[in-house]
Design an enzyme around this catalytic site. Structure first.
Site, PDB file in Angstrom:
ATOM      1  N   ARG A  17       0.832  -1.215   0.000  1.00  0.00           N
ATOM      2  CA  ARG A  17       0.000   0.000   0.000  1.00  0.00           C
ATOM      3  C   ARG A  17       0.870   1.271   0.000  1.00  0.00           C
ATOM      4  NH1 ARG A  17      -3.772  -0.493   4.887  1.00  0.00           N
ATOM      5  NH2 ARG A  17      -2.036  -1.726   5.699  1.00  0.00           N
ATOM      6  N   LYS A  20      -0.948   4.573  -0.980  1.00  0.00           N
ATOM      7  CA  LYS A  20      -1.771   5.098   0.127  1.00  0.00           C
ATOM      8  C   LYS A  20      -0.894   5.864   1.125  1.00  0.00           C
ATOM      9  CE  LYS A  20      -4.130   3.384   4.269  1.00  0.00           C
ATOM     10  NZ  LYS A  20      -5.427   4.083   4.221  1.00  0.00           N
ATOM     11  N   TRP A 564     -19.824  -7.349   0.260  1.00  0.00           N
ATOM     12  CA  TRP A 564     -18.529  -6.796   0.670  1.00  0.00           C
ATOM     13  C   TRP A 564     -17.490  -7.882   0.922  1.00  0.00           C
ATOM     14  CZ3 TRP A 564     -20.433  -2.306   4.382  1.00  0.00           C
ATOM     15  CH2 TRP A 564     -21.115  -1.368   3.605  1.00  0.00           C
ATOM     16  N   ASP A 602     -28.322  -4.476   9.761  1.00  0.00           N
ATOM     17  CA  ASP A 602     -27.908  -3.436   8.809  1.00  0.00           C
ATOM     18  C   ASP A 602     -27.786  -3.993   7.399  1.00  0.00           C
ATOM     19  OD1 ASP A 602     -27.756  -1.515  10.754  1.00  0.00           O
ATOM     20  OD2 ASP A 602     -25.609  -1.732  11.090  1.00  0.00           O
ATOM     21  N   CYS A 646     -28.019   3.254   3.882  1.00  0.00           N
ATOM     22  CA  CYS A 646     -27.498   4.575   3.508  1.00  0.00           C
ATOM     23  C   CYS A 646     -27.343   4.652   1.998  1.00  0.00           C
ATOM     24  CB  CYS A 646     -26.179   4.879   4.217  1.00  0.00           C
ATOM     25  SG  CYS A 646     -25.109   3.471   4.517  1.00  0.00           S
ATOM     26  N   HIS A 697     -20.397  12.214   8.714  1.00  0.00           N
ATOM     27  CA  HIS A 697     -19.137  12.276   7.970  1.00  0.00           C
ATOM     28  C   HIS A 697     -18.439  13.622   8.165  1.00  0.00           C
ATOM     29  CE1 HIS A 697     -21.651   9.228   5.926  1.00  0.00           C
ATOM     30  NE2 HIS A 697     -20.520   8.557   5.943  1.00  0.00           N
TER      31      HIS A 697
END
Length: 758
Positions: A17, A20, A564, A602, A646, A697
């Site tokens: 990474r 990143k 996911w 959820d 969401c 957020h």
């Protein structure tokens, strides 16, 4: 005719990474722009070299992005929103970062561009913004610079460019409304200029991505392809590139285009290769995406050989990844802790490059040795079919025994609501939160120490208990009505459940880019899913013992866990979702037995799981809703089932949202100023709703008056007796000071509204 192979793109972030880390260091002011640019150069050089060494004939150039490839295309075209522009009109890497994240080391902060899912993947792109009459010009030469880099290193390359019609399709009009397709003739000269520059550099083929061609496009958009590609032809050979689904429904448009080749996704698409081969102009090159760029499974190369061999010599052929390898982790060799048998079933990006090379060699020069090599390579994935790690007879029997009664609550909502009101005796405008509380450095350190063996189980549980006690005390002090335990024990809402369910495995370095510098490490579903023991009950029961107020049990729903994760490919997504639902159904039952009367399931990914084509929506929504209901329907009538979602769009799936039959749904509405509630009002949604009253957020703390005004607006659309008061998402990423202040204001707003009703 010799078959060549290529990839459509390669992961950008680096094995460790590196991208990143370099981005975040630069953003924080801890490194220079030149240091960041050097990391990019090193990664590109390494990735080209790695692909070439793995046997890739044509390496992609232009797939690297500092934030997102759609954003890179916006800059290439000089499409920079006014609020992000440099005073002198120039474009630099900080311009790009201001669009992506709202701020950069230079320039004024301004609202970031909108971000949304890239087709039906878990990658997000920055949505281009369009205004009537705007000008386009070649503004950012990153693609040309990287082509020069790769050529200087001696690579055989194939530049990658997002096509003009897909680019316009992915964008949004800002300000006065107009047809964004009308901008096509304004952006085509920039594309012509780029192609001319590539031709000057001796480039033969350009991969021009038009994934919009797998969608059900309006006729005027389909009609735009012919004149657009007429304008682009002649300078280089164009490989019209599609992925993520079939193209059969648009084949008449495609085969009339003045291009020299077509790439199709043979993994996700269901196009008949023989029919496709017959329908395309015979002089076209056909590139077949046979190696799955979106999953981690080893390919059955022997099967692909048998399927592809009849096409050899029928026309020029290339073999490729189905889509960009951006969606795959980089190198399986880095996984040192995976069980050897399980590891033999996987292939990451570098292994997928080697698969392409092996299959290409066998098709170009088939002989016994090559076929034996294919068979040996394919043996582990074939052996997996009968592995005991994959199949669990009890799970399969339980799945087969599901009846329609298993997915329905005992009583309809109105009758359930009555029993729940008696049980909980909540005030009007009941207040709650979505689930998580701030994940402090202390909490993360506690989990890490336990995971790495520096802390024993007893001390870990003591530490987590203290954080739960703190969360309950904070909520009691704030005056919230329905509490949560705060999820201090959870690293990630999917990973946590995957770690406690049979049928999942986890990687050490299986990182993939989600957006910008954010990477995720999805679990892999390798077999039938079951729950060996209760997952959340211990902590929920402990939290409930600390208060007289109801504490919600918190579960991640089956569709979200599926979406996911890297899923199995040998069974349907429906089967996987229902297996997860059965495992979590047992959790609901155990939570009830432990005295938990409110359980939240959820499903933030329910909408994003939708197939790309609307014609396929109904079948998906049917099983997705059934999976949720299978999870929830075991609950007693006086148990209140909540769900949280969401999204920015409910209108087109409102029937399915209602069909979930959750007693309470909490949704993200604060950023849309309650406009989302129109969908629920128009549909006359029958159950209870908690519209999010502030945006978690943002670190900004909403005033009591602002929250009160939003709730009044909500009450104009939904009867007040069916409204809940809550933030719009979990509070995991926030700090405690702003969390306390925001929730205190939220509770006070609810109390003011109650007083008016007395």
């Amino acid at each position: 005719m010799t078959i060549l192979n290529h990839t459509l793109g390669f992961p950008r972030v680096g094995l460790k990474r590196e991208l990143k880390k370099a981005q975040e260091s630069y953003w924080a002011g801890n490194s220079t722009q030149e240091e960041l640019l050097n990391v990019g150069r090193e990664l590109r050089a390494r990735h080209w070299q790695q692909q070439q060494q793995a046997g890739v004939d044509l390496v992609p150039v232009g797939d690297f992005a500092w934030y997102d490839h759609v954003l890179t295309t916006s800059l290439l075209l000089g499409n920079v929103p006014e609020r992000h522009q440099n005073a002198d009109g120039s474009i630099d890497i900080d311009t790009l970062f201001r669009i992506g994240r709202g701020r950069a080391p230079t320039g004024k902060p301004a609202a970031a561009a909108e971000m949304t899912k890239w087709f039906n993947t878990n990658y997000h792109y920055m949505v281009p913004e369009f205004q009537q009459g705007q000008q386009f010009k070649l503004g950012w030469t990153q693609l040309l610079d990287e082509v020069d880099e790769a050529l200087a290193l001696g690579h055989k390359i194939k530049p990658v460019l997002l096509g003009p019609i897909t680019y316009l399709w992915l964008g949004k009009v800002k300000g006065e409304q107009f047809d964004r397709l009308s901008l096509l003739n304004d952006i085509l000269p920039v594309y012509q200029q780029v192609l001319a520059e590539l031709a000057k550099r001796g480039i033969e083929w350009v991969q021009i991505d038009e994934p919009a061609l797998v969608l059900e496009l309006p006729q005027e958009w389909l009609d735009a392809y012919q004149p657009a590609y007429q304008a682009l032809q002649g300078q280089v050979k164009l490989l019209l590139t599609t992925y993520f689904d079939s193209i059969g429904h648009n084949i008449d448009t495609i085969r009339a285009l003045p291009v020299q080749g077509l790439h199709v996704d043979v993994v996700a698409g269901h196009d008949d290769l023989a029919v496709l081969n017959k329908n395309l102009p015979k002089e076209w090159l056909l590139s077949l995406g046979v190696i799955n760029g979106r999953n981690v499974w080893r390919a059955d190369l022997s099967s692909w050989f048998e399927r592809l061999q009849p096409l050899v010599n029928s026309r020029p052929l290339w073999l490729g990844s189905s889509c960009s390898l951006l969606h795959s982790p980089i190198d399986l060799n880095e996984e040192t802790r995976l069980d050897a048998e399980v590891k033999s079933w996987f292939a990451f990006a570098l292994q997928k490059c080697a698969e392409l090379a092996l299959l290409t060699q066998a098709l170009n020069a088939p002989n016994d040795a090559k076929l034996a090599e294919l068979a040996a390579y394919s043996a582990p994935i074939r052996a997996r079919r009968s592995s005991s790690r994959v199949h669990n007879a009890q799970v399969e029997q339980r799945l087969a025994a599901i009846t329609s009664q298993d997915i329905e609550r005992q009583l309809p909502y109105e009758a359930r609501a009555e029993t729940q009101r008696k049980r909980f005796n909540l005030p009007a405008w009941p207040t709650t939160t979505i689930g998580s509380f701030p994940q402090t450095t202390e909490i993360r350190g506690l989990r890490l120490d336990f995971k790495q063996g520096r802390l024993d189980g007893k001390n870990y549980r003591t530490g987590i208990s203290e954080h739960i006690k703190h969360a309950i005390a904070e909520q009691e002090r704030l005056g919230l009505d329905v509490l949560v335990h705060g999820e201090a024990e959870r690293n990630d809402m999917v990973e946590y459940f995957g770690e406690h369910l049979d049928g999942f495995v986890f990687t050490q370095n299986g990182w993939v880019q989600s957006y910008g510098s954010r990477c995720v490490k999805p679990p892999v579903i390798i077999g039938d899913i079951s729950r060996p023991e209760a997952i959340t009950v211990e902590w929920a029961k402990y939290a409930q013992s600390l208060t007289e107020k109801p504490v919600k049990g918190m579960l991640t729903g089956p569709v979200t866990i599926l979406c996911w994760s890297f899923p199995r490919e040998d069974v349907s997504r429906e089967t996987i979702a229902k297996q997860i639902a059965l495992a979590l159904r047992d959790e609901v039952e155990d939570l009830e037995k432990a005295g938990i009367g409110i359980i939240q399931i959820d499903e933030p990914a329910l909408r994003e799981g939708l197939p790309l084509r609307r014609a396929d929506w109904q079948a998906y929504l049917q099983w997705a809703v059934d999976a949720f209901k299978l999870n929830a329907a075991v609950a007693q009538n006086d148990t209140q089932i909540h769900t949280h979602m969401c999204y920015c769009e409910f209108n087109d799936i409102m029937d399915s949202i209602a069909a979930l039959d959750a007693d309470v749904i909490t949704i993200e509405t604060s950023r849309s100023d309650m406009e989302l509630l129109e969908s629920f009002e128009d549909f006359a949604y029958p159950n209870e709703i908690g519209p999010g009253v502030y945006d978690i957020h943002s670190p900004n703390v909403p005033s009591v008056e602002w929250i009160e005004a939003l709730l009044r607006k909500a009450a104009q659309r939904i009867p007040a007796e069916r409204l809940w008061v809550n933030p719009d998402c979990g509070l995991k990423t926030r700090g405690w000071p702003e969390t306390r202040q925001a929730l205190a204001n939220m509770v006070l707003a609810a109390q003011r509204l109650r007083e008016e009703q007395v």
